[in-house]
Design an enzyme around this catalytic site. Structure first.
Site, mmCIF file in Angstrom:
data_model
loop_
_atom_site.group_PDB
_atom_site.id
_atom_site.type_symbol
_atom_site.label_atom_id
_atom_site.label_comp_id
_atom_site.label_asym_id
_atom_site.label_seq_id
_atom_site.Cartn_x
_atom_site.Cartn_y
_atom_site.Cartn_z
ATOM 1 N N GLY A 264 24.007 24.914 3.762
ATOM 2 C CA GLY A 264 23.626 23.667 3.100
ATOM 3 C C GLY A 264 22.142 23.369 3.251
ATOM 4 O O GLY A 264 21.439 23.109 2.283
ATOM 5 N N MET A 266 18.694 23.341 6.577
ATOM 6 C CA MET A 266 18.294 23.753 7.925
ATOM 7 C C MET A 266 17.244 22.803 8.484
ATOM 8 O O MET A 266 16.262 22.474 7.823
ATOM 9 C CB MET A 266 17.748 25.196 7.859
ATOM 10 C CG MET A 266 17.282 25.742 9.189
ATOM 11 S SD MET A 266 18.643 25.848 10.381
ATOM 12 C CE MET A 266 17.746 25.566 11.894
ATOM 13 N N HIS A 300 21.988 14.427 7.940
ATOM 14 C CA HIS A 300 22.387 15.405 8.964
ATOM 15 C C HIS A 300 21.164 16.171 9.481
ATOM 16 O O HIS A 300 20.928 16.240 10.704
ATOM 17 C CB HIS A 300 23.411 16.370 8.355
ATOM 18 C CG HIS A 300 23.902 17.441 9.273
ATOM 19 N ND1 HIS A 300 25.086 17.351 9.963
ATOM 20 C CD2 HIS A 300 23.361 18.629 9.627
ATOM 21 C CE1 HIS A 300 25.255 18.440 10.698
ATOM 22 N NE2 HIS A 300 24.214 19.240 10.511
ATOM 23 N N GLU A 301 20.388 16.723 8.575
ATOM 24 C CA GLU A 301 19.231 17.522 9.015
ATOM 25 C C GLU A 301 18.208 16.635 9.706
ATOM 26 O O GLU A 301 17.607 17.018 10.706
ATOM 27 C CB GLU A 301 18.595 18.271 7.840
ATOM 28 C CG GLU A 301 19.549 19.145 7.031
ATOM 29 C CD GLU A 301 20.425 20.069 7.853
ATOM 30 O OE1 GLU A 301 20.002 20.518 8.936
ATOM 31 O OE2 GLU A 301 21.568 20.348 7.415
ATOM 32 N N HIS A 304 19.201 15.868 13.214
ATOM 33 C CA HIS A 304 19.004 17.003 14.123
ATOM 34 C C HIS A 304 17.665 16.901 14.863
ATOM 35 O O HIS A 304 17.493 17.551 15.898
ATOM 36 C CB HIS A 304 19.017 18.323 13.354
ATOM 37 C CG HIS A 304 20.367 18.991 13.257
ATOM 38 N ND1 HIS A 304 21.221 19.131 14.325
ATOM 39 C CD2 HIS A 304 20.987 19.602 12.210
ATOM 40 C CE1 HIS A 304 22.312 19.785 13.930
ATOM 41 N NE2 HIS A 304 22.197 20.078 12.658
ATOM 42 N N GLU A 323 25.898 20.501 16.494
ATOM 43 C CA GLU A 323 26.521 20.353 15.176
ATOM 44 C C GLU A 323 27.624 19.285 15.154
ATOM 45 O O GLU A 323 27.680 18.471 14.242
ATOM 46 C CB GLU A 323 27.045 21.701 14.665
ATOM 47 C CG GLU A 323 25.947 22.741 14.409
ATOM 48 C CD GLU A 323 24.871 22.272 13.433
ATOM 49 O OE1 GLU A 323 25.062 21.240 12.745
ATOM 50 O OE2 GLU A 323 23.809 22.934 13.365
#
Ligand code: TRP
Ligand code: ZN
Length: 858
Positions: A264, A266, A300-301, A304, A323
Site C-alpha cells: 500500500g 511505506m 497509517h504511514e 508510523h 504494524e
C-alpha cells in the site's frame, strides 16, 4: 532421480543476537541512472561489545567496484553474492564501498527501481542490501547523509529522508542535491526518489510551533487529484497531536506516489512512498471506499513516524509492534471521522474475511512469529489486523486515560531505540495491565473459541453459565488467554434482562450465575467484538430474529442479522434447498424501515455474507452448492422485498461531490440495493443499472453499477464495460477496477474471459496492482475459481510461476488461495493440492514462494 534442492534455512526469534558492529553514521553518494547507478557508501563503524568477530555486511545483486578500510584499498572478494565478511582490527573504522546497481532491470521492486520513468526505493524489510553493503537489520540505527547526482532534465526532482541541504547544477546537464536526516534510523527506512514530478504543496504548524512544509509529488497531470490525500495528512498530523501527544519532527514531509509498488505505502522517514492507488482521488475516479482507504493509509504511514520510526523494531519478529499498533491507530483515526459502529463493522468483516481463514489454515502463525524463511511473507492479516485487535484489547482493559499514559511511557522510554513487544507490554504493565498473561496473545496462533453453555433452574430462577475457552491451534498445555467477553441476556418478549461490561475471562472455564430469570434467556454473545474470537454456539434462527429486532447495541444488531443470513445459507447448503428465506426477508424488511435514519448501517447489515464466509462455517467446502444457495437467497429476497428495494434505489440519489458520511452511506445503500435488484438478472434491473452507470456523477455510483452488471448475461454489461474502458484506460489505478470487475464476475464464462484478459494489451504482470486485480480478483471469486475441472487452479499456477521470475513477493501472495486446499471437498481440494505440489516441484522457484508452498502443503 534428482534430489530436491535443500530448503532455505529458517530464521528464529530464539536465535536473536545483538549486532556485533554498530554504524552510527553513513554517507551515501548516488550517481543515478536507470541502467546503471553507482553507489558510494562510507560507513563509520564501531565494535559493539568485547569480541573479535568480523563485520558482516549484507548485499544482494551488487556489482562490487571498490572497497577501502580506513582509506586503504582492499582486494575485491571473488564473490560477494550475499554479503561480505570483513576482519577489522581497531574498535572503530571507516569502511567505504563503491557498487553498481541496475534500477531499470529491478523487477522485484525492492531496493532502487524504476517506475514510470522515475527512480524510487523500497527498503522494508530487506531491500537496502540491494542498494549497498550494510548490516541490513532494524537494530542498527545510523545517521544518514545523502548526496544524489542525476540528469537534470530527466530527474529534476531529487528527494531523500530528512531535511534538504545543498543543491545545484553540474556540468553536462547534471545536477545534485543533498539531504540530511538528523534522526538515527534503521536501513529499512531509507528512501530516495528522483523524477520528473510536480507537487501539491501545503503547510502544517505543529502545536509547539514548528513549521512543516508538506508536499505530495506526482506527475504534473495528477496534481489536482492529490487534494484529498493532503487533507488526510493534515488531519492525521493534528489527530496524533491531540490523541497521542505526538508531533512531527522535521521541516519537511514529502509523499511520492508511484505506479509500481509491492504494497500500500511505506513510512520512510520524512519521505513516504505510496502506491498511487492510495494517493490519487477525485469523485470522478475514486469510489468512497477509495477515499476512505486513502485517508486511512495516509494516516497509517504518518503515524508510523512515532510507532515505527522514532520507536522502531529490534528484529522482524517484532513486526506487529509497529504494524498492529499503527493499524489500531489508523482505525481510531478513521472511526473519529465517520460512524464508529460502521468502521468497526468494516474492520471486523475484514478480520473475518482474511485473518480468521489465515489462522485456520497452514499459514497460521502467532502475531509474533517464532520463525520465518522469508520475512516478506509475514506482512500478514495476522500481524497487521489481529495485531491491531491485541492493542485494542489492551486499550479497552486499561481505559483511555491509562492507555494514553502507557503509550506516552512507551514512546518516551523507547524513543530512538529498537524495541520489542516486551517493551510495549512493560509500558502497559506500568498502568496496571497483567502483561505476563496478556503476552500469550502474541505467542499462540489460531482463533480462540469461547463456548457458552447455559442451564436454567426454574425453581431457583437462575441460569448457570459456563464459558469455556479453547484454541485448536494452540500447543498442548498452552496457557489460557485473557479474553474480554461481553454478552447480554434477553427475555422472549425482547426485554433486555442484563448485560455485562468489562467481563474478562482468564481461566479455561469461567462459571457465572444469572439470577431472577423465570425462563432461559436468549444470549447475545461477544457483544461489541471485544476480542478476536469465535463465540459458540450460534443462536437458533428464532433467537436471532428476536435479537435482530431488539438488540440495542448497533454492532450486536448487525451481527444478529448477519448470523441469521449465514445460518440460512449453511442450512440451505446442507439441505440442498433454500431454507430460512422467510425469516431473512422479515428481518431485512424491518431493517429497511430504518434506512433513512442510518443508511450506512443499513447498507452494511443488508450485505449478504460472502461465499467464502459461508464456506468458513462448514466442515468441507462445496463452492458450487454455496453459490447456488446464495443465489437462491438473493432471489428470494428480491421476490419478497422488490418494491421496497426499487423505492430505496430511486430515493438514494446524492451529489457525487458530497463526501459527507451521510452521502457515502446513501451511495453504499444504493449500490447494495442495485446488486439485489439484479439478483434474477431481470431486464428492468439491467436497464436501471446501465442508466445508473450512464448518469453517474461519481465513481462510487458508476462502479456499483458496473459491479452489479458484471454478473449479468445481458447486453448492458458489455455496454458499460466498453464505456469504462474508453473513459479510463489511461489511468492505471482506475483501469484496474475494470480488470477486477470481470475477474470477480460470477458468470459461467468468467475463466475464459480472465484468460483472454491475461493476454490483453493492457495487462502487464510487472505491475503488482494490475496483476492482483486480475489474478487475485479471480482467485477470490469462489464459484468460478473453483470451477470443476481444476482449470482455474491451473491458470493460477501458471500466473504464479510467471510472476515468480519477475517479482517473488507477488508470486508468494498469489499462490495463497491454494493453501486452503484441506478445507475443500473433492474434487476441488485434491486438485488444489496437486497444483500447489506442481509449483513446489518446479526447479528454481524463489525463497518467498518456496516458503509458502512448503508450508501450504503441510
Ligand atoms: N511498512 C509498510 C506499511 O506501512 C509495509 C510495506 C511497504 C512493505 N512496502 C513493503 C512490506 C514492501 C514488505 C515489502 O505497512
Ligand atoms: Zn504499516
Amino acid at each position: 532421480m534428482q534430489s530436491p534442492a535443500p530448503l532455505p534455512p529458517l530464521k528464529k526469534l530464539a536465535d536473536y543476537q545483538p549486532p556485533d558492529w554498530l554504524v552510527p553514521e553513513i554517507a551515501l553518494d548516488f550517481d543515478l541512472d536507470p541502467v546503471r547507478t553507482l553507489v558510494r557508501a562510507t560507513l563509520k563503524i564501531e565494535r559493539n561489545g568485547a569480541h573479535r568477530r568480523p563485520l558482516c555486511l549484507d548485499g544482494e545483486e551488487l556489482e562490487m567496484l571498490e572497497m577501502k578500510i580506513d582509506g586503504v584499498s582492499q582486494p575485491l572478494p571473488n564473490s560477494a553474492a550475499d554479503g561480505l565478511e570483513l576482519a577489522i582490527g581497531p574498535d572503530a573504522a571507516t569502511v567505504e564501498t563503491l557498487v553498481a546497481i541496475r534500477p531499470a532491470a529491478n523487477s522485484r521492486l525492492m531496493g532502487l527501481y524504476a517506475s514510470g520513468g522515475n527512480l524510487c526505493t523500497q527498503c522494508e524489510a530487506e531491500g537496502f542490501r540491494r542498494i549497498t553493503f550494510f548490516p541490513d537489520r532494524p537494530d542498527v540505527l545510523s545517521r544518514y547523509h545523502v548526496r544524489m547526482e542525476a540528469d537534470a532534465q530527466r530527474f529534476p526532482v531529487l528527494l531523500a529522508n530528512g531535511n534538504p541541504g545543498a543543491a545545484g547544477s553540474l556540468p553536462d546537464g547534471r545536477h545534485f542535491a543533498e539531504w540530511d536526516d538528523p534522526f538515527p534510523k534503521p536501513s529499512y527506512l531509507f528512501a530516495l526518489v528522483a523524477g520528473n514530478l510536480a507537487a501539491l504543496r501545503d503547510a502544517f504548524t505543529t502545536r509547539s510551533g514548528r513549521h512543516v512544509a508538506l508536499a505530495i509529488w506526482v506527475a504534473a497531470a495528477d496534481v489536482p487529484r492529490c487534494a484529498h490525500a493532503m487533507e488526510s495528512l493534515k488531519a492525521s498530523m493534528a489527530w496524533d497531536e491531540e490523541v497521542y501527544g505526538r508531533e512531527y519532527d522535521l521541516d519537511q514531509f514529502n509523499i511520492v506516489a508511484v505506479h509500481d509498488f509491492n504494497f500500500g505505502a511505506m513510512e520512510n522517514k520524512g519521505l513516504n512512498i505510496f502506491n498511487a492507488k492510495y494517493v490519487l482521488a477525485d469523485p470522478d475516479t475514486a469510489t468512497d471506499w477509495d477515499f476512505d482507504a486513502i485517508a486511512g493509509i495516509v494516516a497509517h504511514e504518518y503515524f508510523h513516524n512515532w510507532s515505527g520510526n522514532r520507536v522502531t523494531c529490534r528484529d522482524w519478529f517484532q513486526l506487529s509492534l509497529k504494524e498492529g499498533f499503527t493499524v489500531f491507530r489508523d482505525q481510531q483515526f478513521s472511526a473519529s471521522r465517520g460512524s464508529p459502529a460502521v468502521k468497526r463493522i468494516e474492520a471486523v468483516r475484514q478480520l473475518r474475511a482474511a485473518q480468521f481463514p489465515e489462522d485456520a489454515g497452514p499459514l497460521a502463525h502467532p502475531v509474533r512469529p517464532d520463525s520465518y524463511m522469508e520475512i516478506s511473507n509475514f506482512y500478514t492479516a495476522t500481524v497487521y489486523d489481529k495485531g491491531a485487535e491485541l492493542i485494542r484489547m489492551m486499550a479497552r482493559l486499561l481505559g483511555p486515560e491509562k492507555f494514553r499514559r502507557a503509550t506516552d511511557r512507551y514512546f518516551d522510554a523507547n524513543d530512538g531505540r529498537a524495541a520489542t513487544v516486551e517493551d510495549f507490554l512493560a509500558a502497559m504493565q506500568s498502568e496496571g495491565l497483567d502483561s505476563a498473561r496478556f503476552k500469550h496473545w502474541y505467542e499462540q496462533p489460531g482463533t480462540p473459541q469461547v463456548e457458552v453453555s447455559a442451564s436454567h433452574d426454574a425453581r431457583a430462577k437462575t441460569v448457570r453459565l459456563s464459558l469455556r475457552q479453547s484454541n485448536p491451534k494452540a500447543a498442548e498445555g498452552a496457557p489460557p488467554l485473557p479474553i474480554p467477553f461481553n454478552f447480554a441476556a434477553f427475555a422472549r418478549d425482547g426485554r433486555k434482562l442484563s448485560e455485562t461490561r468489562d467481563l474478562l475471562l482468564t481461566a479455561p472455564e469461567t462459571d457465572l450465575l444469572l439470577e431472577g430469570l423465570d425462563e432461559p434467556p436468549i444470549l447475545s454473545l461477544n457483544r461489541g467484538f471485544a476480542a478476536p474470537i469465535v463465540a459458540r454456539p450460534a443462536p437458533a434462527r428464532a433467537e436471532l430474529m428476536l435479537l435482530a429486532a431488539h438488540e440495542d447495541d448497533e454492532f450486536a444488531r448487525y451481527e444478529a442479522i448477519q448470523q441469521l443470513m449465514l445460518s440460512a445459507l449453511v442450512e440451505s447448503v446442507h439441505d440442498g434447498k433454500l431454507c430460512g428465506a422467510e425469516d431473512v426477508a422479515q428481518a431485512l424488511s424491518a431493517l429497511l424501515d430504518g434506512w433513512e435514519a442510518d443508511p450506512a448501517f443499513v447498507a452494511e447489515t443488508l450485505l449478504i455474507p460472502s461465499e467464502p464466509l459461508v464456506g468458513d462455517q462448514m466442515q468441507s467446502v462445496d463452492p458450487a452448492a454455496i453459490h447456488a444457495a446464495r443465489e437462491a437467497l438473493r432471489g428470494a429476497i428480491l421476490d419478497a422485498l422488490g418494491p421496497r428495494l426499487w423505492e430505496i434505489w430511486r430515493a438514494t440519489g446524492t451529489d457525487g461531490a458530497d463526501l459527507s458520511a451521510r452521502a457515502k452511506g446513501l451511495r453504499r445503500l444504493k449500490g447494495i440495493t442495485l446488486s439485489l435488484l439484479l439478483a434474477r438478472d431481470g431486464a428492468e434491473a439491467a436497464a436501471a443499472a446501465l442508466a445508473q452507470y450512464a448518469q453517474a456523477d461519481c465513481m462510487t455510483d458508476r462502479m456499483s453499477a458496473l459491479t452489479a452488471l458484471s454478473h449479468s448475461m445481458r447486453p448492458e454489461r458489455d455496454t458499460a464495460l466498453a464505456a469504462f474502458r474508453e473513459r479510463y484506460a489511461a489511468l492505471p489505478e482506475v483501469f484496474d477496477k475494470w480488470f477486477l470487475a470481470q475477474a470477480a464476475s460470477t458468470r459461467a464464462d468468467t475463466l475464459g474471459q480472465v484468460q483472454a484478459l491475461a493476454a490483453d494489451r493492457d495487462f502487464d504482470p510487472r505491475n503488482p496492482n494490475r496483476l492482483r486485480a486480475l489474478v487475485l480478483g479471480f482467485a477470490g471469486n469462489q464459484p468460478r475459481f473453483h470451477d470443476a475441472g481444476g482449470q482455474g487452479y491451473a491458470f493460477l499456477g501458471r500466473q504464479v510461476l510467471d510472476a515468480d521470475r519477475i517479482n517473488p513477493q507477488s508470486a508468494a501472495r498469489l499462490i495463497q488461495p491454494l493453501t486452503r486446499w484441506r478445507r475443500f471437498a473433492a474434487p476441488w481440494g485434491v486438485q488444489m493440492q496437486e497444483t500447489l505440489q506442481r509449483v513446489a516441484d518446479t526447479p528454481g522457484i524463489s525463497r518467498d514462494l518456496t516458503e509458502v508452498v512448503t508450508t501450504g502443503l503441510k
